[in-house]
Design an enzyme around this catalytic site. Structure first.
Site, PDB file in Angstrom:
ATOM      1  N   ILE A  50       0.827  -1.201   0.000  1.00 51.07           N
ATOM      2  CA  ILE A  50       0.000   0.000   0.000  1.00 51.07           C
ATOM      3  C   ILE A  50       0.863   1.254   0.000  1.00 51.07           C
ATOM      4  O   ILE A  50       0.521   2.256  -0.643  1.00 51.07           O
ATOM      5  CB  ILE A  50      -0.965  -0.022   1.197  1.00 51.07           C
ATOM      6  CG1 ILE A  50      -2.019  -1.127   0.997  1.00 51.07           C
ATOM      7  CG2 ILE A  50      -1.649   1.331   1.377  1.00 51.07           C
ATOM      8  CD1 ILE A  50      -2.925  -1.350   2.194  1.00 51.07           C
ATOM      9  N   VAL A 104      11.617   2.345  11.007  1.00 49.52           N
ATOM     10  CA  VAL A 104      10.732   3.199  11.807  1.00 49.52           C
ATOM     11  C   VAL A 104      10.790   2.877  13.291  1.00 49.52           C
ATOM     12  O   VAL A 104      10.408   3.709  14.127  1.00 49.52           O
ATOM     13  CB  VAL A 104       9.266   3.123  11.319  1.00 49.52           C
ATOM     14  CG1 VAL A 104       9.130   3.647   9.905  1.00 49.52           C
ATOM     15  CG2 VAL A 104       8.705   1.709  11.450  1.00 49.52           C
ATOM     16  N   TYR A 114      -1.844  -7.477  16.504  1.00 47.42           N
ATOM     17  CA  TYR A 114      -2.177  -6.594  15.383  1.00 47.42           C
ATOM     18  C   TYR A 114      -3.397  -5.738  15.708  1.00 47.42           C
ATOM     19  O   TYR A 114      -3.393  -4.518  15.487  1.00 47.42           O
ATOM     20  CB  TYR A 114      -2.434  -7.425  14.129  1.00 47.42           C
ATOM     21  CG  TYR A 114      -2.737  -6.593  12.906  1.00 47.42           C
ATOM     22  CD1 TYR A 114      -1.727  -5.914  12.241  1.00 47.42           C
ATOM     23  CD2 TYR A 114      -4.035  -6.491  12.413  1.00 47.42           C
ATOM     24  CE1 TYR A 114      -1.998  -5.151  11.120  1.00 47.42           C
ATOM     25  CE2 TYR A 114      -4.313  -5.735  11.289  1.00 47.42           C
ATOM     26  CZ  TYR A 114      -3.295  -5.062  10.648  1.00 47.42           C
ATOM     27  OH  TYR A 114      -3.570  -4.307   9.537  1.00 47.42           O
ATOM     28  N   THR A 153      -2.862  -7.534  -1.092  1.00 48.06           N
ATOM     29  CA  THR A 153      -1.449  -7.162  -1.099  1.00 48.06           C
ATOM     30  C   THR A 153      -0.593  -8.402  -0.871  1.00 48.06           C
ATOM     31  O   THR A 153      -1.098  -9.478  -0.534  1.00 48.06           O
ATOM     32  CB  THR A 153      -1.133  -6.145   0.011  1.00 48.06           C
ATOM     33  OG1 THR A 153      -1.368  -6.766   1.288  1.00 48.06           O
ATOM     34  CG2 THR A 153      -1.997  -4.899  -0.118  1.00 48.06           C
ATOM     35  N   TRP A 156     -21.789  -4.132   9.616  1.00 47.16           N
ATOM     36  CA  TRP A 156     -22.625  -5.174  10.216  1.00 47.16           C
ATOM     37  C   TRP A 156     -22.840  -4.901  11.689  1.00 47.16           C
ATOM     38  O   TRP A 156     -21.944  -4.499  12.388  1.00 47.16           O
ATOM     39  CB  TRP A 156     -21.986  -6.549  10.061  1.00 47.16           C
ATOM     40  CG  TRP A 156     -21.869  -7.051   8.649  1.00 47.16           C
ATOM     41  CD1 TRP A 156     -20.723  -7.422   8.012  1.00 47.16           C
ATOM     42  CD2 TRP A 156     -22.907  -7.269   7.696  1.00 47.16           C
ATOM     43  NE1 TRP A 156     -20.980  -7.856   6.741  1.00 47.16           N
ATOM     44  CE2 TRP A 156     -22.316  -7.764   6.515  1.00 47.16           C
ATOM     45  CE3 TRP A 156     -24.299  -7.080   7.726  1.00 47.16           C
ATOM     46  CZ2 TRP A 156     -23.054  -8.087   5.365  1.00 47.16           C
ATOM     47  CZ3 TRP A 156     -25.029  -7.394   6.585  1.00 47.16           C
ATOM     48  CH2 TRP A 156     -24.415  -7.887   5.431  1.00 47.16           C
ATOM     49  N   ASP A 168      12.077   3.422   3.725  1.00 45.10           N
ATOM     50  CA  ASP A 168      11.845   1.994   3.933  1.00 45.10           C
ATOM     51  C   ASP A 168      13.118   1.406   4.530  1.00 45.10           C
ATOM     52  O   ASP A 168      14.208   1.959   4.343  1.00 45.10           O
ATOM     53  CB  ASP A 168      11.508   1.301   2.602  1.00 45.10           C
ATOM     54  CG  ASP A 168      10.768  -0.014   2.792  1.00 45.10           C
ATOM     55  OD1 ASP A 168       9.569  -0.070   2.463  1.00 45.10           O
ATOM     56  OD2 ASP A 168      11.387  -0.984   3.266  1.00 45.10           O
TER      57      ASP A 168
END
Length: 254
Positions: free
Chosen positions: A23, A67, A159, A194, A254, A42
């Site tokens: 992305i 990062v 996550y 992806t 939903w 990166d």
């Protein structure tokens, strides 16, 4: 507001973390097509080289940096600002790990948090300093619908927790910097086709459930996330800050 140019980024310099693939790279393509100059960031030098070769003249600089290293992000911001004033930051670097909570080792938890949460703050702080000083800027964070709902049938507590933190960090920075001319928003993508999701999409027990639970009945494309990022970064979103924009095919209705 000129509706013919309101989605353009002419004259802007945008720094994008995770710019070498997925992305992040697609957002770079969208921004380049809209007139922005790009600072590619990166941790993978080879990925940056490929991205820079593709994006060509739109690339103002490429910076190899992780990062999760706060000092590296401070140095990256200084290097970028020496090239051009950075008016847009996209925090796209991120990772995901599937695991049952009781079987999660400390290293996995810390790695996900380090990339998805710490890294986003380090980059936002580093680039935000100059934006706040100039009184102008836009930050777009990559959150996830996983910051709002609990995914199924797979488990990924690290996550989900990290993306919930991303959403709250987005709101916190938006509130703190709104009066200083800096907008901070986040995207909350659903399942996107992806490389990062490829192995999961190849597992029918996961993929079929994903599609069944998505009203639009399909995964999103990276270009659809990039288009939403372009909106949030552009003058078209000049009165938008603190928003968590769902781009999930209706999954969270939903």
């Amino acid at each position: 507001m000129d509706y013919r140019t309101v989605f353009r980024l002419d004259g802007a310099c945008a720094a994008v973390t995770g710019a070498g693939s997925g992305i992040g790279l697609e957002i770079c393509r969208a921004f380049a097509a809209s007139g922005a100059r790009l600072i590619l960031i990166d941790r993978e030098a080879a990925a940056l080289d490929r991205a820079a070769q593709e994006l060509g003249a739109a690339v103002a600089a490429r910076i190899v940096a992780d990062v999760t290293d706060a000092e590296a992000m401070t140095a990256a911001a200084a290097e970028a600002e020496a090239v051009a004033p950075v008016s847009i930051l996209v925090n796209s670097a991120g990772i995901a790990r599937l695991h049952d909570a009781l079987e999660t080792d400390d290293a996995t938890w810390r790695q996900v948090m380090a990339v998805n949460v710490d890294g986003m703050f380090w980059a936002s702080r580093a680039f935000g300093r100059a934006m706040v000083a100039r009184g102008a800027g836009a930050i777009v964070n990559l959150g996830s619908m996983s910051g709002t709902i609990v995914n199924r049938p797979q488990f990924a507590s690290s996550y989900m927790a990290s993306k919930g933190a991303v959403h709250q960090l987005t709101r916190a920075l938006a509130a703190e910097w709104a009066g200083r001319g800096v907008r901070v928003n986040a995207l909350a993508p659903g399942y996107v086709a992806t490389e990062m999701t490829l192995k999961m999409r190849e597992r029918p027990e996961l993929f079929e459930t994903w599609l069944d639970m998505t009203p639009m009945g399909r995964c999103g494309e990276p270009s659809e996330i990039a288009a939403a990022a372009l909106f949030l970064a552009s003058p078209a979103a000049s009165y938008v800050t603190g928003a968590i924009l769902a781009v999930d095919g209706g999954y969270t209705v939903w």
